[in-house]
Design a protein around this motif. Structure first.
Motif, PDB file in Angstrom:
ATOM      1  N   ALA A  32       0.723  -1.265   0.112  1.00  0.00           N
ATOM      2  CA  ALA A  32      -0.023  -0.092  -0.094  1.00  0.00           C
ATOM      3  C   ALA A  32       0.896   1.302   0.232  1.00  0.00           C
ATOM      4  CB  ALA A  32      -1.069  -0.129   1.402  1.00  0.00           C
ATOM      5  N   HIS A  33       1.112   1.903  -1.190  1.00  0.00           N
ATOM      6  CA  HIS A  33       2.020   2.772  -1.524  1.00  0.00           C
ATOM      7  C   HIS A  33       1.539   4.027  -0.844  1.00  0.00           C
ATOM      8  CE1 HIS A  33       3.744   6.090  -4.251  1.00  0.00           C
ATOM      9  NE2 HIS A  33       4.633   5.348  -3.887  1.00  0.00           N
ATOM     10  N   ARG A  34       2.204   4.674   0.278  1.00  0.00           N
ATOM     11  CA  ARG A  34       1.784   5.832   1.100  1.00  0.00           C
ATOM     12  C   ARG A  34       0.491   5.368   1.991  1.00  0.00           C
ATOM     13  NH1 ARG A  34       3.526  10.615  -2.912  1.00  0.00           N
ATOM     14  NH2 ARG A  34       5.113   9.649  -3.976  1.00  0.00           N
ATOM     15  N   GLY A  35       0.450   4.008   2.155  1.00  0.00           N
ATOM     16  CA  GLY A  35      -1.063   3.768   2.464  1.00  0.00           C
ATOM     17  C   GLY A  35      -1.955   3.361   1.294  1.00  0.00           C
ATOM     18  N   ILE A  48       2.379  -1.902   4.678  1.00  0.00           N
ATOM     19  CA  ILE A  48       2.166  -0.410   4.617  1.00  0.00           C
ATOM     20  C   ILE A  48       3.433   0.041   4.214  1.00  0.00           C
ATOM     21  CG2 ILE A  48       2.233   1.484   6.250  1.00  0.00           C
ATOM     22  CD1 ILE A  48       0.664  -0.077   8.260  1.00  0.00           C
ATOM     23  N   GLU A  49       3.438   0.923   3.012  1.00  0.00           N
ATOM     24  CA  GLU A  49       4.693   1.612   2.710  1.00  0.00           C
ATOM     25  C   GLU A  49       5.076   2.774   3.434  1.00  0.00           C
ATOM     26  OE1 GLU A  49       7.530   3.791  -0.635  1.00  0.00           O
ATOM     27  OE2 GLU A  49       5.434   4.154  -0.310  1.00  0.00           O
ATOM     28  N   ILE A  50       6.056   2.969   3.769  1.00  0.00           N
ATOM     29  CA  ILE A  50       6.358   4.251   4.699  1.00  0.00           C
ATOM     30  C   ILE A  50       7.545   4.946   3.949  1.00  0.00           C
ATOM     31  CG2 ILE A  50       7.089   5.269   6.760  1.00  0.00           C
ATOM     32  CD1 ILE A  50       5.722   2.608   8.300  1.00  0.00           C
ATOM     33  N   LEU A  80       6.767  10.828   5.624  1.00  0.00           N
ATOM     34  CA  LEU A  80       6.485  11.932   4.628  1.00  0.00           C
ATOM     35  C   LEU A  80       7.137  11.563   3.529  1.00  0.00           C
ATOM     36  CD1 LEU A  80       4.679  14.733   4.856  1.00  0.00           C
ATOM     37  CD2 LEU A  80       6.780  15.807   4.937  1.00  0.00           C
ATOM     38  N   HIS A  81       6.386  11.827   2.455  1.00  0.00           N
ATOM     39  CA  HIS A  81       7.143  11.758   0.961  1.00  0.00           C
ATOM     40  C   HIS A  81       8.242  12.962   0.670  1.00  0.00           C
ATOM     41  CE1 HIS A  81       7.660  12.055  -3.402  1.00  0.00           C
ATOM     42  NE2 HIS A  81       7.827  10.506  -3.384  1.00  0.00           N
ATOM     43  N   ASP A  82       7.648  14.002   0.642  1.00  0.00           N
ATOM     44  CA  ASP A  82       8.511  15.192   0.348  1.00  0.00           C
ATOM     45  C   ASP A  82       9.496  15.683   1.300  1.00  0.00           C
ATOM     46  OD1 ASP A  82       6.498  14.892  -1.571  1.00  0.00           O
ATOM     47  OD2 ASP A  82       5.718  16.873  -1.436  1.00  0.00           O
ATOM     48  N   ILE A  88       9.656  -0.025   4.364  1.00  0.00           N
ATOM     49  CA  ILE A  88      10.023   1.304   4.855  1.00  0.00           C
ATOM     50  C   ILE A  88      11.000   1.794   3.750  1.00  0.00           C
ATOM     51  CG2 ILE A  88      11.096   2.604   6.635  1.00  0.00           C
ATOM     52  CD1 ILE A  88      10.002   0.582   8.563  1.00  0.00           C
ATOM     53  N   GLU A  89      11.072   3.233   3.417  1.00  0.00           N
ATOM     54  CA  GLU A  89      12.008   3.694   2.575  1.00  0.00           C
ATOM     55  C   GLU A  89      12.818   4.888   3.402  1.00  0.00           C
ATOM     56  OE1 GLU A  89      10.750   5.396  -1.174  1.00  0.00           O
ATOM     57  OE2 GLU A  89      12.516   6.237  -1.778  1.00  0.00           O
ATOM     58  N   THR A  90      14.078   4.808   3.148  1.00  0.00           N
ATOM     59  CA  THR A  90      14.988   5.740   3.772  1.00  0.00           C
ATOM     60  C   THR A  90      15.075   6.671   2.855  1.00  0.00           C
ATOM     61  OG1 THR A  90      16.870   4.682   2.921  1.00  0.00           O
ATOM     62  CG2 THR A  90      16.363   4.292   5.203  1.00  0.00           C
ATOM     63  N   LYS A  91      14.614   8.031   2.693  1.00  0.00           N
ATOM     64  CA  LYS A  91      14.509   9.058   1.943  1.00  0.00           C
ATOM     65  C   LYS A  91      15.566  10.189   2.463  1.00  0.00           C
ATOM     66  CE  LYS A  91      10.833   8.979  -0.656  1.00  0.00           C
ATOM     67  NZ  LYS A  91      11.075   8.554  -2.294  1.00  0.00           N
ATOM     68  N   ARG A  92      16.236  10.553   1.242  1.00  0.00           N
ATOM     69  CA  ARG A  92      17.574  11.382   1.347  1.00  0.00           C
ATOM     70  C   ARG A  92      18.453  11.152   2.558  1.00  0.00           C
ATOM     71  NH1 ARG A  92      16.223  17.143  -0.401  1.00  0.00           N
ATOM     72  NH2 ARG A  92      16.533  17.610   1.607  1.00  0.00           N
ATOM     73  N   ILE A 138      13.183  -3.128   4.083  1.00  0.00           N
ATOM     74  CA  ILE A 138      13.559  -1.613   3.698  1.00  0.00           C
ATOM     75  C   ILE A 138      14.243  -1.451   2.436  1.00  0.00           C
ATOM     76  CG2 ILE A 138      15.246   0.157   4.765  1.00  0.00           C
ATOM     77  CD1 ILE A 138      15.212  -1.375   7.445  1.00  0.00           C
ATOM     78  N   GLN A 139      13.621  -0.452   1.894  1.00  0.00           N
ATOM     79  CA  GLN A 139      14.072   0.139   0.279  1.00  0.00           C
ATOM     80  C   GLN A 139      14.595   1.535   0.390  1.00  0.00           C
ATOM     81  OE1 GLN A 139      10.552   1.792  -1.370  1.00  0.00           O
ATOM     82  NE2 GLN A 139       9.402   1.891   0.614  1.00  0.00           N
ATOM     83  N   SER A 140      15.342   1.517  -0.567  1.00  0.00           N
ATOM     84  CA  SER A 140      15.962   2.951  -0.767  1.00  0.00           C
ATOM     85  C   SER A 140      16.618   3.203  -2.228  1.00  0.00           C
ATOM     86  CB  SER A 140      17.503   3.273  -0.064  1.00  0.00           C
ATOM     87  OG  SER A 140      17.594   4.736   0.243  1.00  0.00           O
TER      88      SER A 140
HETATM   89  O1  G3P Z   1       9.270   3.565  -2.850  1.00  0.00           O
HETATM   90  C1  G3P Z   1       8.619   3.068  -4.121  1.00  0.00           C
HETATM   91  C2  G3P Z   1       8.170   4.330  -4.663  1.00  0.00           C
HETATM   92  O2  G3P Z   1       7.463   4.879  -3.563  1.00  0.00           O
HETATM   93  C3  G3P Z   1       9.268   5.266  -4.799  1.00  0.00           C
HETATM   94  O3  G3P Z   1       8.702   6.419  -5.378  1.00  0.00           O
HETATM   95  O4  G3P Z   1       8.553   8.714  -4.870  1.00  0.00           O
HETATM   96  O5  G3P Z   1       6.610   7.080  -4.282  1.00  0.00           O
HETATM   97  O6  G3P Z   1       8.713   7.149  -2.983  1.00  0.00           O
HETATM   98  P1  G3P Z   1       8.108   7.318  -4.234  1.00  0.00           P
END
Ligand code: G3P
Ligand code: CA
Length: 268
Positions: free
Chosen positions: A17-20, A44-46, A59-61, A126-130, A162-164
């Motif tokens: 579930a992308h960002r839920g 749950i994608e975070i 938060l995505h941004d 879970i994605e490590t952003k930046r 965990i994704q990045s």
């Molecule tokens: O994490 C997979 C996908 O969500 C990557 O794109 O920009 O939606 O985080 P974004």
């Protein structure tokens, strides 16, 4: 919640579930995550960001302006300033047909709040952003996962992925705890292509890749699967695309519409 024999079995097609379930509720809020769980998503994608005072938030941004009633970079804001923001009204304004008055109460959750709310029954992707902006992110993520009993021998494999896009961040995680399944995100410009050498390199620290779905071809999917890697494209929202990707052999997908993917899996 677990599918047998294991979440990461190559037989499974994972619903992430992308960002839920962010097609139905404001992204990265307890509402969108709860909606995703209701739709029987596997994960749950975070997306993670870190506040000025070092709190991990979803938060995505990297700044708050698109999805709240304020502005500013997360790294320049204290958690105290972030926790009071309205993270749901933008969704109501942009999606009048899906608007709900409760969304006005939505806030940006901390990672801890998410774990407190959904506990150990849910699975987290879970994605490590930046991560280069936030040198403490990886350590703190592992600490938080341990605190909430989401890592360790007793935890089913795949409970947390965990994704990045950052190879460095994934390598750091792999060194800290080689048992955590990692996914290398990739954004291909045109056609997806990886040399055998690149595939071998990814395989040395990750269990799979997460590419933009538009870049994929059937031979590429076969190549990745033959290499023993999982393949989770993002962000697939149309049923016809879901169906095609499943036929090619992907092992899961990020989607804003987990209900659609569930229906497609049940139909194929
Ligand atoms: O994490 C997979 C996908 O969500 C990557 O794109 O920009 O939606 O985080 P974004
Ligand atoms: Ca993401």
């Amino acid at each position: 919640k677990e599918k047998s024999p294991s979440l990461l079995s190559e037989e499974n097609i994972l619903i992430i579930a992308h960002r839920g379930a962010s097609g139905y509720a404001p992204e990265h809020t307890i509402y969108s995550y709860a909606e995703g769980e209701k739709m029987h998503s596997d994960y749950i994608e975070i997306d993670l960001q870190m506040t000025k005072d070092g709190k991990l938030i979803a938060l995505h941004d990297s700044d708050v302006s698109r999805t709240t009633n304020s502005e500013g970079e997360v790294k320049d804001l204290l958690y105290e300033e972030i926790r009071i923001l309205d993270a749901g009204s933008w969704f109501n304004e942009e999606n009048p047909d899906l608007a709900q008055s409760v969304f006005k109460n939505a806030t940006i959750p901390t990672l801890e709040e998410i774990f407190e709310h959904f506990g150990t029954n849910s699975n987290y992707y879970i994605e490590t952003k930046r991560p280069e902006e936030y040198p403490e992110m990886v350590n703190q993520l592992v600490e938080t996962l341990n605190k909430y009993d989401l890592l360790g021998e007793d935890v089913p494999r795949g409970k947390v992925i965990i994704q990045s896009f950052s190879e460095d961040s994934l390598r750091e995680l792999h060194e800290l705890d080689p048992s955590i399944p990692l996914i290398q995100l990739i954004s291909f410009n045109h056609h997806a292509r990886l040399s055998q050498k690149q595939i071998d390199k990814i395989r040395s620290y990750a269990v799979g890749i997460g590419p933009n779905y538009q870049s994929l071809s059937e031979p590429f999917v076969h190549n990745i699967r033959d290499a023993g890697l999982l393949l989770h494209p993002y962000t697939v929202n149309k049923k016809e695309d879901m169906e095609r990707l499943i036929n090619w052999g992907v092992t899961g997908m990020f989607t804003n519409y987990p209900d659609r993917l569930k229906e497609v899996i049940e139909e194929t």
